[in-house]
Enzyme design. Structure first.
Site, PDB file in Angstrom:
ATOM      1  N   LYS B  80       0.843  -1.244  -0.194  1.00 23.86           N
ATOM      2  CA  LYS B  80       0.017   0.089  -0.055  1.00 23.86           C
ATOM      3  C   LYS B  80       0.892   1.234  -0.256  1.00 23.86           C
ATOM      4  O   LYS B  80       1.987   1.329   0.685  1.00 23.86           O
ATOM      5  CB  LYS B  80      -1.014  -0.136   1.422  1.00 23.86           C
ATOM      6  CG  LYS B  80      -1.946   1.154   1.360  1.00 23.86           C
ATOM      7  CD  LYS B  80      -2.894   0.846   2.571  1.00 23.86           C
ATOM      8  CE  LYS B  80      -3.891   1.933   2.502  1.00 23.86           C
ATOM      9  NZ  LYS B  80      -4.684   1.997   3.741  1.00 23.86           N
ATOM     10  N   SER B 155      -9.743   1.987   2.780  1.00 26.32           N
ATOM     11  CA  SER B 155      -8.663   2.490   1.904  1.00 26.32           C
ATOM     12  C   SER B 155      -7.737   1.935   1.401  1.00 26.32           C
ATOM     13  O   SER B 155      -7.143   2.047   0.511  1.00 26.32           O
ATOM     14  CB  SER B 155      -8.091   3.509   2.823  1.00 26.32           C
ATOM     15  OG  SER B 155      -7.294   2.949   3.806  1.00 26.32           O
ATOM     16  N   SER B 179     -10.045  -0.379   7.115  1.00 25.24           N
ATOM     17  CA  SER B 179      -9.165  -0.067   5.863  1.00 25.24           C
ATOM     18  C   SER B 179      -8.679  -1.376   5.326  1.00 25.24           C
ATOM     19  O   SER B 179      -8.486  -1.448   3.957  1.00 25.24           O
ATOM     20  CB  SER B 179      -8.325   1.101   6.051  1.00 25.24           C
ATOM     21  OG  SER B 179      -8.692   2.099   5.927  1.00 25.24           O
TER      22      SER B 179
END
Lengths: 482, 490
Positions: B80, B155, B179
């Protein structure tokens, strides 16, 4: 007629701690170094970097707090103080607001009217900021983060001081205490100790405090004194003129001997303090506190009292010797090695302090070995060198830590105590200065000093001056040779 | 929209048995990304082929000489884009960090590299991890591989979409309020939010420091366990990192839930929950019962306060954490403007997107003088009470079963129209972060539209092994993905 005013002063003192590494990372705290070389992702506020507390900082804070009779928050925390400025890479400073490590202590000072306790409100730990350099030529600013993250203690007093004298006494006391603890070198000029002065005045007899101002940029005791005198006068003039004192921060300009307003309470920032979620609470166990207590050094008063008691020194000399922990250490070791504490004290309070002044050095910079001073004391006592020579040798010890016996030998500095050799030299002097000898014979005794000086020169300073005087007197008063 | 690739642990076995090379695997991965990512949009940055192959060869060498023997050796992993990778651009999907190349790697990344994993690139996300759809990214629209008209969740939407599309077998995400778990549910993959302090946060660009945790995303439970095992452990660079000795998570992949007590918080099945999801959760409960576990509903108090407490605390921390992005030291600086304050204002106004600004403003407000006690302190007290109510629940239950989100993946472009509604969707996930607990999100079915449904298993602190065991047992028994609607898988 002008009213009588009383001055009320409280101090915020910042002290840079003498840790080897910074408060939240492993970077060195050492002064100097090219800009941004003592830095890492943590102290430059890189995204994702995290602070980890240096335990030595807590240890120093505990030591200072305990020495200042403070209570300890055994569960204490760090808070973030949020404000935007480029010297602060994260745009928040990690400090302590809600639970400072030390609280409610005091320091006792001597005043003209006896001892007085200055209460300490709190002592907290925080990080220093970087340094901004404004390049007017290029119209740009540069930032050096070498100082960013250097550990600081902020010592906040209650408004208990009433004069510049009390302020200086308090600062001297704090400084001595912290230096003895080895927690900081506390140099005002270099900024490792900084004091902000909160001052207000009120009509004599009033119990309510007046509006205070905060004075910054005070880099010496002299500046602090002047700033206090200037500010109490400025506030008095305002009140006399029927104008209010405005709560504001002022900056002292030592060259102009005046201060100017930096910012007032109206534009005071909201720092949005909150507990730093990156740092778990600091838990201080009883054992840790005990360990710090056990390691407390002997402070100046106790040490000086012991010198008077054990070495029969005068309180004045004992006071001078204990001004600095370094001098006290050299004294004690020299006294033990030579067995002559009074002589050791004389060298340290006399020549040592003179040379420090002359060379503009701090006592902490002394690094000669007590063994060499002890050896010099023996050389002087046995008459191997005369006083004049001993002082010269001491200067060499002070500067280069030379071994005195070897130095005296190598430079042929031993006293000429051989009467025959001295007599030969004295005759030469008298022959060359027949006029002076004649004047002496006619009663001008003062001229003997001149003749002794000439004889010392003849012997390259190695003659014992007392002996030289006697020999000269004897030869002058002898009937002239055939 | 998916590719047939084998899962990570199986892949690494083939590599170790010399049935395939790391170089081949790397090339295959690049090809997958090239074909699939045009439509999925999971990656913000992919390593150039030359660089990737050089790394692959270096790993191969270490496998051949016996230095690397673990289950991640040679396995491609996506990271990420809020996790720092040395010399590899790390943007948090924000314009303000568009050009930021970190001078150091996050501890989790260093651990992955030490385990021989092949980091192939950085995945898209909501800007600074603020959002539930990956639509707040400043750069790219990531789409749900199960239906390209839908969001992947957020996210960590890029990480979950990349794994779901089988561009890579493994990815790292981060979970501050759901997330990892929510996009895992939307994308039909498995993700773990570990106990706070299990994985080092050093190098994770903070959104809300007291809630953030890095965690694994994978195609199945055992891959997740292996990835978590590689990144867990104490880190002296993170003061909030824990000393844990019990990180042998792969060993917990055992099929046995007999006698396990599972509680379903009643409030999580009430109004606002999609009917399809309620049915899937109840069906999962039946599966657990059939496997020998006891499952019952129970009242978990205070669930209604989790959302406000979470948004106050997370925004407060974010307002301070994001202060460092000011145009002075790195990242975006507005080209015009006179003086320092003008530069700050313009750089931040132009560099941050609207959702980030909204949370910075909210956070600055709740920390302001006069509001701190009323909002921030009250939120902290609520947090302590929520933690307490979980502690009480875990006196009775080994773990809790809950939906990961009240809906399946919404269509693109609708969520951001109503931010408050979007915040309320986090009801099932945020309290786990507030309490610092571990939770796993596992696929448990499909809705009428053919979109995946995820369920969440929540454990007491340090109970990852219980979670993994239960999730693994369920996965093996239910084989949810095998029942994927026609046309979706393959």
């Amino acid at each position: 007629m002008r009213k009588q005013y009383e001055t009320i002063i409280g101090l915020e003192v910042h002290v840079e701690l003498a840790t080897k590494t910074k408060i939240f990372c492993g970077c060195p705290t050492a002064f100097g170094g090219a800009p941004n070389t003592h830095t890492c992702p943590v102290c430059t506020g890189m995204p994702g970097a995290l602070p980890v507390l240096n335990r030595q900082v807590v240890e120093f804070a505990l030591a200072v707090g305990l020495a200042a009779h403070c209570g300890i928050h055994q569960y204490c925390r760090f808070d973030r103080k949020n404000y935007f400025y480029p010297d602060n890479p994260q745009n928040y400073q990690i400090s302590q607001l809600y639970l400072p490590i030390c609280h409610d202590g005091y320091v006792e000072i001597d005043t003209g009217s006896g001892p007085k306790k200055i209460r300490i409100h709190e002592i907290h730990m925080e990080e220093d900021a970087g340094k901004l350099i404004h390049d007017e030529w290029e119209d740009s600013s540069l930032v050096d983060y070498n100082r960013s993250g250097v550990p600081l203690l902020e010592i906040v007093s209650e408004p208990d001081m009433r004069s510049a004298d009390e302020v200086v006494a308090y600062l001297e006391k704090l400084r001595k205490m912290i230096q003895y603890l080895g927690a900081s070198d506390c140099k005002l000029q270099e900024g490792s100790m900084r004091a902000d002065v909160n001052l207000s005045i009120r009509e004599a007899g009033q119990t309510e405090f007046g509006t205070r101002t905060e004075m910054k940029n005070l880099n010496s005791f002299k500046a602090i004194r002047r700033a206090i005198e200037n500010e109490q006068e400025r506030q008095a003039e305002l009140l006399e003129a029927g104008k209010p004192v405005i709560q504001e921060t002022r900056r002292w300009d030592d060259n102009k001997e005046a201060s100017r307003a930096m910012r007032s309470k109206e534009d005071a920032k909201d720092y949005r303090y909150f507990p730093d979620p990156d740092l778990p609470p600091v838990l201080i166990a009883d054992e840790w506190i005990q360990k710090v207590k056990d390691r407390m050094p002997e402070f100046q008063e106790e040490k000086a009292a012991r010198y008077v008691r054990d070495y029969q020194l005068s309180p004045y000399d004992a006071g001078l010797l204990t001004e600095s922990r370094t001098i006290a250490r050299i004294f004690e070791e020299t006294a033990a090695l030579s067995g002559k504490p009074k002589k050791a004290a004389n060298w340290l309070t006399g020549e040592t302090l003179r040379l420090l002044r002359e060379k503009n050095m701090e006592p902490e910079a002394l690094d000669f070995s007590p063994a060499h001073l002890a050896a010099l004391i023996d050389l002087a006592d046995s008459g191997t060198v005369n006083n004049q020579v001993a002082k010269k040798v001491f200067e060499k010890i002070f500067e280069d830590d030379v071994e005195p016996e070897a130095y005296v030998e190598a430079h042929g500095l031993k006293s000429v105590s051989d009467t025959g050799a001295l007599e030969d030299a004295a005759r030469k002097v008298l022959e060359a200065n027949a006029d002076a000898a004649e004047q002496y014979r006619q009663g001008k005794e003062k001229i003997l000093g001149f003749l002794i000086g000439q004889l010392m020169r003849e012997t390259k300073g190695q003659a014992d001056p007392a002996l030289a005087g006697e020999i000269l007197k004897k030869l002058i008063t002898l009937p002239p040779a055939e | 929209m998916t590719q047939k690739t084998i899962a990570a642990t199986a892949l690494s076995r083939e590599i170790r048995e010399h049935k395939r090379s790391v170089r081949e695997t790397a090339l295959e991965t690049l090809k997958n990304i090239q074909t699939l990512d045009v439509s999925v949009g999971a990656f913000l940055t992919v390593l150039p082929e030359e660089e990737l192959l050089a790394k692959a060869d270096a790993i191969q060498k270490k496998i051949d000489d016996g230095t690397l023997t673990g289950p991640l050796a040679g396995v491609p992993v996506a990271v990420k884009d809020n996790i720092c990778t040395k010399n590899l651009r790390t943007t948090c999907a924000s314009k303000i960090l568009e050009t930021f190349v970190p001078p150091y790697s996050a501890t989790a990344v260093e651990q992955l590299e030490a385990a021989g994993a092949l980091i192939v690139g950085k995945t898209n996300m909501d800007e600074f991890a603020m959002g539930s759809t990956t639509e707040t990214s400043a750069f790219l629209q990531t789409r749900n591989p199960w239906n390209l008209e839908h969001v992947p969740g957020g996210s960590s939407g890029g990480s979950c979409a990349a794994v779901a599309a089988k561009e890579v077998p493994l990815a790292l995400g981060s979970d501050t309020g759901g997330s990892i778990r929510q996009p895992s549910a939307f994308c039909g993959v498995t993700g773990i939010k570990p106990t706070y302090g299990t994985v080092s946060r050093y190098g994770l660009i903070a959104y809300a420091s007291s809630l953030d945790q890095i965690g694994p995303v994978a195609q199945n439970v055992s891959d997740c366990a292996a990835l978590l095992e590689a990144i867990a452990g104490h880190d002296p660079k993170d003061a909030t990192s824990l000393q844990r000795q019990d990180c042998q998570f792969s060993a917990a992949c055992v099929q046995d839930v007999k006698g396990m007590k599972i509680g379903i918080p009643e409030a999580y099945l009430q109004e606002g929950l999609d009917e399809d999801i309620r049915e899937a959760i109840l069906k999962a409960a039946d599966t657990f019962r059939a496997l020998g576990a006891q499952v019952e509903t129970f009242p978990l108090p205070l669930t209604e306060y989790a959302i406000p407490a979470y948004y106050l605390i997370a925004s407060a921390e974010a307002s301070s954490n994001l202060a460092r992005f000011d145009g002075v030291k790195y990242g975006y600086r507005a080209p015009e403007g006179e003086g320092l304050h003008e530069m700050y204002k313009r750089s931040r106004s132009q560099g941050f997107g609207p959702e980030v600004k909204r949370r910075i403003m909210l956070g600055s407000f709740v920390l302001s003088a006069g509001y701190y006690d009323a909002y921030y302190l009250k939120a902290l007290r609520t947090r302590a009470l929520i933690r307490e109510s979980y502690t009480k629940a875990f006196r009775t239950y080994d773990l809790l079963l809950a939906p990961a989100y009240p809906t399946t993946a919404p269509k693109l472009g609708v969520s951001l129209e109503d931010p408050l509604k979007m915040y309320l969707g986090d009801i099932h996930t945020v309290s786990v972060n507030l309490a610092g607990l571990p939770a796993i999100s596992v696929p448990c079915g499909f809705d009428r539209q053919g979109l995946p449904i995820g369920m969440q298993l929540i454990g007491d602190a340090f109970a990852e092994k219980t979670l993994i065991r239960a999730a693994y047992t369920f996965e093996q028994a239910a084989d949810v993905l095998a029942a994927a609607p026609a046309g979706k898988e393959d």
